[in-house]
Design a protein around this motif. Structure first.
Motif, PDB file in Angstrom:
ATOM      1  N   PRO A 256       0.820  -1.216   0.000  1.00 15.69           N
ATOM      2  CA  PRO A 256       0.000   0.000   0.000  1.00 15.69           C
ATOM      3  C   PRO A 256       0.857   1.270   0.000  1.00 15.69           C
ATOM      4  N   ALA A 257       0.171   2.431   0.103  1.00 16.84           N
ATOM      5  CA  ALA A 257       0.891   3.699   0.033  1.00 16.84           C
ATOM      6  C   ALA A 257       1.138   4.328   1.408  1.00 16.84           C
ATOM      7  N   LEU A 258       0.081   4.479   2.194  1.00 14.03           N
ATOM      8  CA  LEU A 258       0.176   5.377   3.352  1.00 14.03           C
ATOM      9  C   LEU A 258       1.050   4.872   4.486  1.00 14.03           C
ATOM     10  N   ALA A 259       0.939   3.593   4.817  1.00 13.09           N
ATOM     11  CA  ALA A 259       1.798   3.062   5.876  1.00 13.09           C
ATOM     12  C   ALA A 259       3.197   2.791   5.329  1.00 13.09           C
ATOM     13  N   TYR A 260       3.413   3.112   4.037  1.00 12.06           N
ATOM     14  CA  TYR A 260       4.680   2.790   3.354  1.00 12.06           C
ATOM     15  C   TYR A 260       5.271   4.002   2.628  1.00 12.06           C
ATOM     16  N   LEU A 261       4.980   5.206   3.140  1.00 12.20           N
ATOM     17  CA  LEU A 261       5.509   6.417   2.488  1.00 12.20           C
ATOM     18  C   LEU A 261       7.036   6.422   2.503  1.00 12.20           C
ATOM     19  N   ASP A 262       7.606   5.841   3.560  1.00 15.11           N
ATOM     20  CA  ASP A 262       9.074   5.769   3.626  1.00 15.11           C
ATOM     21  C   ASP A 262       9.635   4.869   2.520  1.00 15.11           C
ATOM     22  N   ILE A 263       8.878   3.842   2.181  1.00 18.13           N
ATOM     23  CA  ILE A 263       9.331   2.928   1.116  1.00 18.13           C
ATOM     24  C   ILE A 263       9.245   3.654  -0.234  1.00 18.13           C
ATOM     25  N   ALA A 276       5.155   4.315  -9.029  1.00 15.89           N
ATOM     26  CA  ALA A 276       3.715   4.369  -8.745  1.00 15.89           C
ATOM     27  C   ALA A 276       3.474   3.927  -7.308  1.00 15.89           C
ATOM     28  N   ALA A 277       2.366   4.384  -6.740  1.00 18.72           N
ATOM     29  CA  ALA A 277       1.970   3.942  -5.403  1.00 18.72           C
ATOM     30  C   ALA A 277       0.482   3.621  -5.447  1.00 18.72           C
ATOM     31  N   TYR A 278       0.098   2.591  -4.724  1.00 14.31           N
ATOM     32  CA  TYR A 278      -1.316   2.179  -4.714  1.00 14.31           C
ATOM     33  C   TYR A 278      -1.959   2.601  -3.399  1.00 14.31           C
ATOM     34  N   ASN A 279      -2.833   3.595  -3.493  1.00 11.52           N
ATOM     35  CA  ASN A 279      -3.655   4.055  -2.363  1.00 11.52           C
ATOM     36  C   ASN A 279      -4.795   3.027  -2.253  1.00 11.52           C
ATOM     37  N   GLU A 283      -7.277   2.016   2.730  1.00  9.69           N
ATOM     38  CA  GLU A 283      -6.979   3.445   2.919  1.00  9.69           C
ATOM     39  C   GLU A 283      -8.179   4.277   2.473  1.00  9.69           C
ATOM     40  N   TYR A 284      -8.801   3.843   1.395  1.00 12.72           N
ATOM     41  CA  TYR A 284     -10.018   4.494   0.900  1.00 12.72           C
ATOM     42  C   TYR A 284     -11.138   4.354   1.936  1.00 12.72           C
ATOM     43  N   ALA A 285     -11.323   3.126   2.420  1.00 14.82           N
ATOM     44  CA  ALA A 285     -12.428   2.841   3.338  1.00 14.82           C
ATOM     45  C   ALA A 285     -12.318   3.661   4.631  1.00 14.82           C
ATOM     46  N   MET A 286     -11.108   3.826   5.137  1.00  8.61           N
ATOM     47  CA  MET A 286     -10.948   4.567   6.399  1.00  8.61           C
ATOM     48  C   MET A 286     -11.373   6.028   6.237  1.00  8.61           C
ATOM     49  N   ILE A 287     -10.962   6.635   5.126  1.00  3.44           N
ATOM     50  CA  ILE A 287     -11.333   8.035   4.899  1.00  3.44           C
ATOM     51  C   ILE A 287     -12.839   8.156   4.688  1.00  3.44           C
ATOM     52  N   LYS A 288     -13.404   7.239   3.901  1.00  2.69           N
ATOM     53  CA  LYS A 288     -14.853   7.283   3.640  1.00  2.69           C
ATOM     54  C   LYS A 288     -15.642   7.110   4.935  1.00  2.69           C
ATOM     55  N   ALA A 289     -15.194   6.172   5.773  1.00  4.06           N
ATOM     56  CA  ALA A 289     -15.922   5.894   7.017  1.00  4.06           C
ATOM     57  C   ALA A 289     -15.903   7.119   7.929  1.00  4.06           C
ATOM     58  N   ALA A 290     -14.743   7.718   8.100  1.00  3.96           N
ATOM     59  CA  ALA A 290     -14.650   8.895   8.970  1.00  3.96           C
ATOM     60  C   ALA A 290     -15.429  10.061   8.362  1.00  3.96           C
ATOM     61  N   GLY A 291     -15.389  10.165   7.027  1.00  3.24           N
ATOM     62  CA  GLY A 291     -16.132  11.220   6.340  1.00  3.24           C
ATOM     63  C   GLY A 291     -17.631  11.066   6.555  1.00  3.24           C
ATOM     64  N   LYS A 299     -13.163  15.789   1.798  1.00  3.83           N
ATOM     65  CA  LYS A 299     -12.514  16.266   0.569  1.00  3.83           C
ATOM     66  C   LYS A 299     -11.093  16.761   0.838  1.00  3.83           C
ATOM     67  N   LYS A 300     -10.949  17.517   1.925  1.00  9.44           N
ATOM     68  CA  LYS A 300      -9.608  18.032   2.243  1.00  9.44           C
ATOM     69  C   LYS A 300      -8.658  16.910   2.617  1.00  9.44           C
ATOM     70  N   VAL A 301      -9.190  15.925   3.350  1.00 13.87           N
ATOM     71  CA  VAL A 301      -8.332  14.796   3.750  1.00 13.87           C
ATOM     72  C   VAL A 301      -7.896  13.993   2.520  1.00 13.87           C
ATOM     73  N   ILE A 302      -8.783  13.841   1.556  1.00 15.12           N
ATOM     74  CA  ILE A 302      -8.426  13.113   0.328  1.00 15.12           C
ATOM     75  C   ILE A 302      -7.260  13.823  -0.373  1.00 15.12           C
ATOM     76  N   LEU A 303      -7.394  15.137  -0.569  1.00  9.08           N
ATOM     77  CA  LEU A 303      -6.345  15.878  -1.291  1.00  9.08           C
ATOM     78  C   LEU A 303      -5.020  15.856  -0.526  1.00  9.08           C
ATOM     79  N   GLU A 304      -5.106  16.028   0.796  1.00 16.49           N
ATOM     80  CA  GLU A 304      -3.885  16.028   1.618  1.00 16.49           C
ATOM     81  C   GLU A 304      -3.194  14.663   1.562  1.00 16.49           C
ATOM     82  N   THR A 305      -4.013  13.618   1.582  1.00 14.13           N
ATOM     83  CA  THR A 305      -3.473  12.257   1.549  1.00 14.13           C
ATOM     84  C   THR A 305      -2.761  11.986   0.229  1.00 14.13           C
TER      85      THR A 305
END
Ligand code: PBG
Length: 330
Positions: A256-263, A276-279, A283-291, A299-305
């Motif tokens: 994945p991408a987010l827990a692997y930004l260092d990679i 390339a990185a696969y979001n 990662e999608y589900a967590m943002i959608k659920a909190a949203g 929307k802001k969290v998506i762009l920042e991510t």
């Protein structure tokens, strides 16, 4: 003298943050629609669009509806899609035979897309899991995933996709040697311009859960740790990337991408190839659920991510948010 001017500071980084024009002048990273690859789920049938429970806003489409989604995405500037099939149980077996059926769901889908929207870059996933009655990315024997026998099937699958008109094949299986075997087989058949997007550093991750719901492709036993990478390892990611490059990968991917930004960052330093990185789905589900709960400004969290993934060093991002982002950036 005002309180504000009482300090004689040589450096005031805030100067360049004073106005939005200044801020945009000094902005180091930009997110563009052209950076995005839109993953799409396709299924048999007609007139159908079924939402994935754990991925609100994401659907499995029958081919007719998928074509509409592709056309809309392309209109919005999305230049590439990645296709994933929902295969009926009756067509699944241990050897993933359906994966190289020239008239299978993916080849039919690729041909239809290329007829409708020839300019869009069509990327197909090369792996056995959607076609495996074991839910694994390879052929299973006595509880083990066979490497070389699986590569032989992946090669046939990649050729079937190229014959249907795929621009790029993306092996996501993590078998050893598959990139080289696919490159050789494609070249022998004249598909010298079909590129390989290699899932090079793909981790055994719990973040894939919603994707497996979408495709009904969860492993029937065990996990994927004998082929996907251990989340603890970074050096090994560079080993995998180096091998895939040596075998002929055109683009390398971290997933994945987010827990692997260092990679992502390390891979960026290691190679001049596009990264390339696969979001991924989790990662999608967590943002959608909190949203949906109203707990974050979605929307802001998506762009920042997505910006963070680019800043880490990715040139391209596979993301289920692609269409939403294309609308936002318009
Ligand atoms: C399977 C494959 C997976 C994903 C893409 N290709 C799942 C897995 O390896 O189990 C995951 C994508 C996502 O979670 O969004 N070869």
């Amino acid at each position: 003298m005002t309180a504000e001017s009482s300090l004689h500071l040589t450096n005031r980084p805030r100067r360049l943050r004073c106005t939005s024009t200044l801020r945009s002048m000094v902005q180091e990273t930009q997110l563009r629609v052209a950076d995005l690859i839109y993953p799409l789920f396709v299924m048999e049938g007609e007139g159908q669009k079924v939402e994935v429970d754990s991925m609100p806003g994401c659907y499995r489409y029958s081919l007719d509806f998928l074509l509409k989604e592709v056309a809309e995405g392309f209109e919005l500037g999305i230049g590439a899609i990645a296709l994933f099939p929902l295969i009926p149980d009756a067509q699944k077996d241990n050897a993933g035979t359906e994966s190289y059926n020239p008239d299978g769901l993916i080849p039919r889908t690729v041909r239809a897309i290329k007829q409708q929207t020839p300019e869009i870059v069509v990327i197909t996933d090369v792996a056995l899991d959607p076609y495996s009655n074991q839910g694994h990315d390879g052929i299973v024997e006595n509880g083990k995933i066979l490497n070389d026998q699986t590569v032989a099937v992946l090669v046939k699958q990649a050729i079937a996709h190229a014959e249907a008109g795929a621009d790029m094949v993306a092996p996501s299986d993590m078998m050893d040697g598959r990139v080289g075997a696919i490159r050789k087989a494609l070249d022998e058949r004249g598909f010298i311009d079909v590129s390989i997007l290699a899932y090079s550093a793909k981790y055994a991750s719990a973040y894939y859960g919603p994707f497996r719901d979408a495709l009904d492709s969860a492993p029937k036993f065990g996990d994927k740790k004998t082929y996907q990478m251990d989340a603890a390892n970074a050096q090994e990611a560079l080993k995998e990337v180096a091998l895939d490059i040596a075998e002929g990968a055109d683009i390398v991917m971290v997933k994945p991408a987010l827990a692997y930004l260092d990679i992502i960052h390390r891979v960026r330093k290691h190679t001049n190839l596009p990264v390339a990185a696969y979001n991924v789905s989790g990662e999608y589900a967590m943002i959608k659920a909190a949203g949906q709960q109203g707990w974050i400004d979605e929307k802001k969290v998506i762009l920042e991510t997505l910006l963070s993934i680019k800043r880490a060093g990715a040139d391209l991002i596979l993301t289920y948010f692609a269409k939403e982002v294309a609308l936002m950036l318009r």
